[in-house]
Motif scaffolding. Structure first.
Motif, PDB file in Angstrom:
ATOM      1  N   UNK A  52      38.672  46.838  30.967  1.00 27.15           N
ATOM      2  CA  UNK A  52      40.135  46.947  30.941  1.00 27.15           C
ATOM      3  C   UNK A  52      40.776  45.845  31.771  1.00 27.15           C
ATOM      4  N   UNK A  53      40.206  45.552  32.926  1.00 29.91           N
ATOM      5  CA  UNK A  53      40.768  44.493  33.770  1.00 29.91           C
ATOM      6  C   UNK A  53      40.641  43.125  33.101  1.00 29.91           C
ATOM      7  N   UNK A  54      39.530  42.887  32.429  1.00 31.79           N
ATOM      8  CA  UNK A  54      39.388  41.620  31.695  1.00 31.79           C
ATOM      9  C   UNK A  54      40.415  41.536  30.573  1.00 31.79           C
ATOM     10  N   UNK A  55      40.619  42.652  29.903  1.00 28.01           N
ATOM     11  CA  UNK A  55      41.603  42.697  28.817  1.00 28.01           C
ATOM     12  C   UNK A  55      43.008  42.405  29.337  1.00 28.01           C
ATOM     13  N   UNK A  56      43.384  43.034  30.451  1.00 29.96           N
ATOM     14  CA  UNK A  56      44.708  42.803  31.032  1.00 29.96           C
ATOM     15  C   UNK A  56      44.847  41.350  31.469  1.00 29.96           C
ATOM     16  N   UNK A  57      43.794  40.794  32.059  1.00 31.63           N
ATOM     17  CA  UNK A  57      43.843  39.410  32.538  1.00 31.63           C
ATOM     18  C   UNK A  57      44.093  38.426  31.404  1.00 31.63           C
ATOM     19  N   UNK A  58      43.623  38.762  30.198  1.00 30.50           N
ATOM     20  CA  UNK A  58      43.794  37.859  29.059  1.00 30.50           C
ATOM     21  C   UNK A  58      45.103  38.095  28.313  1.00 30.50           C
ATOM     22  N   UNK A  60      48.058  40.379  29.492  1.00 30.95           N
ATOM     23  CA  UNK A  60      49.247  40.533  30.341  1.00 30.95           C
ATOM     24  C   UNK A  60      48.829  40.377  31.804  1.00 30.95           C
ATOM     25  N   UNK A  61      48.420  39.164  32.210  1.00 32.01           N
ATOM     26  CA  UNK A  61      47.838  38.979  33.547  1.00 32.01           C
ATOM     27  C   UNK A  61      48.755  39.396  34.684  1.00 32.01           C
ATOM     28  N   UNK A  62      50.065  39.302  34.471  1.00 30.15           N
ATOM     29  CA  UNK A  62      50.993  39.679  35.535  1.00 30.15           C
ATOM     30  C   UNK A  62      50.974  41.182  35.808  1.00 30.15           C
ATOM     31  N   UNK A  63      50.307  41.969  34.950  1.00 28.55           N
ATOM     32  CA  UNK A  63      50.268  43.428  35.104  1.00 28.55           C
ATOM     33  C   UNK A  63      49.027  43.927  35.831  1.00 28.55           C
ATOM     34  N   UNK A  64      48.087  43.037  36.146  1.00 33.98           N
ATOM     35  CA  UNK A  64      46.828  43.483  36.744  1.00 33.98           C
ATOM     36  C   UNK A  64      47.054  44.137  38.107  1.00 33.98           C
ATOM     37  N   UNK A  65      47.948  43.579  38.907  1.00 30.49           N
ATOM     38  CA  UNK A  65      48.230  44.162  40.217  1.00 30.49           C
ATOM     39  C   UNK A  65      48.779  45.571  40.101  1.00 30.49           C
ATOM     40  N   UNK A  66      49.678  45.792  39.138  1.00 32.54           N
ATOM     41  CA  UNK A  66      50.248  47.128  38.935  1.00 32.54           C
ATOM     42  C   UNK A  66      49.179  48.108  38.466  1.00 32.54           C
ATOM     43  N   UNK A  67      48.249  47.632  37.641  1.00 36.18           N
ATOM     44  CA  UNK A  67      47.156  48.479  37.154  1.00 36.18           C
ATOM     45  C   UNK A  67      46.323  48.997  38.328  1.00 36.18           C
ATOM     46  N   UNK A  68      45.971  48.111  39.244  1.00 33.50           N
ATOM     47  CA  UNK A  68      45.163  48.520  40.394  1.00 33.50           C
ATOM     48  C   UNK A  68      45.968  49.390  41.358  1.00 33.50           C
ATOM     49  N   UNK A  69      47.250  49.068  41.510  1.00 39.55           N
ATOM     50  CA  UNK A  69      48.094  49.862  42.407  1.00 39.55           C
ATOM     51  C   UNK A  69      48.244  51.291  41.894  1.00 39.55           C
ATOM     52  N   UNK A  70      48.293  51.459  40.572  1.00 36.32           N
ATOM     53  CA  UNK A  70      48.419  52.801  40.002  1.00 36.32           C
ATOM     54  C   UNK A  70      47.208  53.658  40.354  1.00 36.32           C
ATOM     55  N   UNK A  71      46.021  53.063  40.351  1.00 35.55           N
ATOM     56  CA  UNK A  71      44.825  53.815  40.739  1.00 35.55           C
ATOM     57  C   UNK A  71      44.896  54.239  42.205  1.00 35.55           C
ATOM     58  N   UNK A  72      45.339  53.327  43.059  1.00 36.96           N
ATOM     59  CA  UNK A  72      45.446  53.675  44.483  1.00 36.96           C
ATOM     60  C   UNK A  72      46.439  54.814  44.682  1.00 36.96           C
ATOM     61  N   UNK A  73      47.551  54.754  43.954  1.00 39.62           N
ATOM     62  CA  UNK A  73      48.567  55.801  44.089  1.00 39.62           C
ATOM     63  C   UNK A  73      48.024  57.158  43.647  1.00 39.62           C
ATOM     64  N   UNK A  74      47.242  57.168  42.573  1.00 44.28           N
ATOM     65  CA  UNK A  74      46.695  58.435  42.094  1.00 44.28           C
ATOM     66  C   UNK A  74      45.618  58.971  43.038  1.00 44.28           C
ATOM     67  N   UNK A 110      52.859  57.081  35.419  1.00 45.60           N
ATOM     68  CA  UNK A 110      51.718  56.239  35.763  1.00 45.60           C
ATOM     69  C   UNK A 110      50.452  56.723  35.074  1.00 45.60           C
ATOM     70  N   UNK A 111      50.230  58.032  35.084  1.00 41.30           N
ATOM     71  CA  UNK A 111      49.029  58.595  34.471  1.00 41.30           C
ATOM     72  C   UNK A 111      48.988  58.286  32.982  1.00 41.30           C
ATOM     73  N   UNK A 112      50.093  58.503  32.302  1.00 43.46           N
ATOM     74  CA  UNK A 112      50.098  58.338  30.850  1.00 43.46           C
ATOM     75  C   UNK A 112      50.020  56.873  30.431  1.00 43.46           C
ATOM     76  N   UNK A 113      50.611  55.968  31.212  1.00 41.57           N
ATOM     77  CA  UNK A 113      50.478  54.544  30.892  1.00 41.57           C
ATOM     78  C   UNK A 113      49.054  54.057  31.138  1.00 41.57           C
ATOM     79  N   UNK A 114      48.438  54.520  32.232  1.00 46.26           N
ATOM     80  CA  UNK A 114      47.026  54.201  32.454  1.00 46.26           C
ATOM     81  C   UNK A 114      46.179  54.743  31.307  1.00 46.26           C
TER      82      UNK A 114
END
Length: 655
Positions: A52-58, A60-74, A110-114
């Motif tokens: 998933x992280x590789x997919x985001x990097x290719x 929508x790379x600007x969204x990778x930080x938000x993806x990881x932050x969502x996991x920390x928040x959960x 956050x849960x549903x977008x993840x």
């Protein structure tokens, strides 16, 4: 399954430091709860997170930080709810907490977008595809003579500028069509395409591969995140769509005549251009022998309700439904522009450079005289010349045609400060939002084996709603279900009994695209209150059709879980308090960002598609089509490009 997971973890552990491993374990616990193991295959795990992280990097790379932050928040939320980290919960505890979160007013977003991201990526992994949807093998690909008229820019000798009459930037529904018809007039045409030239054996065949390698993806900023994928390859989006071919309703062309102050855009005046386009594309109704049970379901449901329905006309003669169209046609049955238009242009002497990104228009302040472009490697990085500098190619031309699409063309012009004296550049965007509704039936449907989109209903078109059948496989069904955890895999285990319907909305909202920080595109768009009411009505109508056809359960296209099992549930859906952020919504039909107008104060281009601010510069693509049309816009863009070729050719031949 545990041994399978342990082996994967050993592979990861060998190459990653402890803090990174802990992060992956924490993220994998959330992913596994979202997609647990089942008869479909193993649960999501660390490999899913990395995929998933590789997919985001290719994409929508600007969204990778938000993806990881969502996991920390959960993870922090799990501590607040249970006193333990999420990865310390048992599978049953994790599922219970996850289901609780999906309907939470804050955490639910956050849960549903993840969940959407993991549903996109997990089911595109090779081991699952091999089990459920092995990719077809394509052999003996044709090598036509016209291929000699094409070249990868990275391999092209750029020591001298190219010279031509017309350089066309883009090879989709606008560029390929206008360029081919100009070549028919005896003009020397050079096509420039940023993407690669993919033959039918080159398509990735997976959802993540297609989104990351074949599409350019933009996500709107507003009250609902809307993803807009557009084809980045020779043929543009025509090479990765369903081939649905609708003419615009008469009320749309009447609106154009009023807006433009010209009868040239009436249904009658444009009929010849549509006739010619449909003839070249060989448009015909889909063969219902290859439409499968989904065709029967759509027809049966519409008939039970007394609604209009018919078979879609498509530019795919001989299609037998042998793959998902949006992943690229493995049989070349669909006559996309790379097959229906470009070869004829090449036979007339046109030339194409692909893997070449146009950087700027060359001009003297009054007239465009060519372009400068940079060559790209296959991975889209800049190709370096022997001197270590970017490999640049100059093309001198009497006319420059920009045909990059409704999102890319205004950005290309904006980067150079061209075309915005009216203030309209990048404005007036319509997206024609679309969304899914899925029904579960007792009968076997196997929609992945048939034409994905074969039926439509105009019953509610005057309300702005077009209903379409929508077949899918595991990869494409999973993201459309607003389910997570055990409920998700329980439904997916019955994939062969699922039928989809999609809606398209001719909206009142208008968006704007412009350059943001670091030159990144910023598309702002908000679904209006009235549009939201009509989308909710569309969800109800699609649900009614599926139940009328015999569905035993229906899943409306919402991020939060909702399962309908009766007419009373459909009535509850109609009364539900829904907001735009609840929707699973995408867009494939952006239009209107380079407004056409006779008045330079009101538009970017005139009725001949020539830029008001710079002579010899033309824009011919969806950006000059005033939306929404209410129907798929492909052949409308093509018909207007055919008309544009007449006008541009006349101007060049007169000069």
């Amino acid at each position: 399954m545990e041994r399978f997971r342990a082996m994967k973890m050993m592979d990861i552990s060998a190459t990653r430091e402890l803090p990174e491993l802990e992060r992956l374990r924490a993220a994998a616990a959330i992913a596994q709860a979202m997609i647990p193991g089942s008869a479909i295959g193993p649960a999501a795990d660390e490999q899913t997170v990395l995929h998933t992280e590789r997919f985001i990097s290719r994409t929508l790379p600007e969204s990778l930080g938000a993806f990881r932050a969502a996991h920390r928040a959960l993870s922090q939320a799990a501590r607040a709810y249970t006193g333990r980290r999420f990865e310390e919960l048992s599978p049953d505890e994790a599922d219970a907490l996850l289901q609780r979160w999906t309907v939470h007013p804050i955490l639910g977003k956050a849960v549903n977008l993840l969940g959407v991201l993991y549903r996109v990526t997990h089911f595109s992994q090779p081991e699952l595809l091999q089990k459920h949807a092995p990719l077809p093998t394509v052999q003996n690909v044709e090598q036509p003579r016209w291929l000699s008229q094409t070249a990868a820019a990275r391999d092209f000798d750029a020591s001298e500028p190219l010279e031509c009459d017309v350089v066309v930037i883009g090879t989709g529904a606008g560029g390929a069509v206008v360029g081919r018809h100009l070549a028919d007039q005896g003009l020397a045409v050079v096509f420039v395409e940023e993407g690669e030239h993919l033959r039918r054996n080159d398509f990735p065949g997976t959802l993540t591969g297609t989104l990351s390698e074949v599409y350019r993806n933009t996500v709107s900023i507003g009250n609902a995140p809307i993803m807009i994928p557009q084809g980045r390859l020779v043929g543009g989006s025509t090479a990765v769509n369903g081939g649905s071919s609708f003419r615009p309703p008469r009320w749309v062309t009447d609106r154009w005549c009023e807006e433009y102050g010209s009868a040239e855009f009436s249904t009658d005046a444009l009929e010849g251009y549509f006739d010619r386009t449909e003839s070249i594309l060989q448009v015909e109704k889909a063969d219902t022998r290859y439409a499968g049970p989904l065709h029967n379901i759509f027809t049966r449901g519409a008939s039970e309700l007394g609604w209009h329905s018919d078979v879609i006309a498509r530019n795919a003669p001989g299609c037998r439904g042998e793959g998902f169209c949006d992943f690229g046609c493995k049989t070349d049955a669909r006559r996309s522009t790379n097959l229906a238009y470009l070869p004829t242009a090449f036979e007339k002497g046109a030339f194409m450079l692909y893997g070449l990104r146009a950087e700027r228009v060359i001009h003297d302040g009054r007239r465009a005289t060519g372009i400068e472009a940079v060559a790209l490697e296959r991975d889209r990085s800049i190709c370096l010349a022997e001197n270590g500098k970017p490999k640049r190619i100059r093309i001198q031309a009497r006319a420059v045609i920009v045909a990059g699409g409704a999102l890319n063309s205004p950005l290309f012009l904006a980067k150079q400060g061209i075309g915005n004296s009216s203030g309209q550049l990048g404005r007036n965007i319509t997206l024609h939002p679309s969304g899914p509704v899925t029904g579960l039936f007792d009968e076997k449907i196997d929609s992945a084996k048939y034409i994905p989109q074969a039926d439509y209903s105009f019953e509610f078109l005057k309300e702005g709603l077009l209903l379409l059948s929508a077949g899918s496989d595991y990869q494409t069904t999973a993201p459309l279900l607003g389910l997570l955890g055990k409920p998700l895999v329980e439904v997916l285990e019955q994939q062969n009994h699922l039928a989809g319907i999609g809606y398209l909305l001719a909206e009142e909202a208008r968006g704007r695209i412009r350059l943001g920080p670091k030159g990144l595109p910023v598309l702002t768009y908000n679904i209006t209150k009235r549009d939201m009411q009509r989308i909710q009505r569309a969800l109800v109508l699609c649900s009614e059709l599926l139940f009328a056809a015999g569905a035993r359960e229906v899943f409306p296209g919402l991020l939060k879980p909702m399962r309908l099992k009766s007419k009373a549930d459909v009535e509850a859906l109609a009364r539900a308090s829904l907001s735009p952020s609840d929707l699973i919504v995408t867009s494939y039909h952006p239009l209107g960002s380079c407004r056409m107008s006779q008045d330079p104060r009101q538009g970017v281009v005139d009725l001949n598609h020539e830029c008001h601010d710079l002579k010899g510069l033309f824009v011919v693509d969806g950006s000059t089509v005033a939306g929404p049309l209410g129907v798929n816009p492909q052949i409308t863009i093509m018909a207007l490009a055919t008309r544009a070729a007449e006008r541009i050719g006349a101007l060049l031949n007169a000069s």
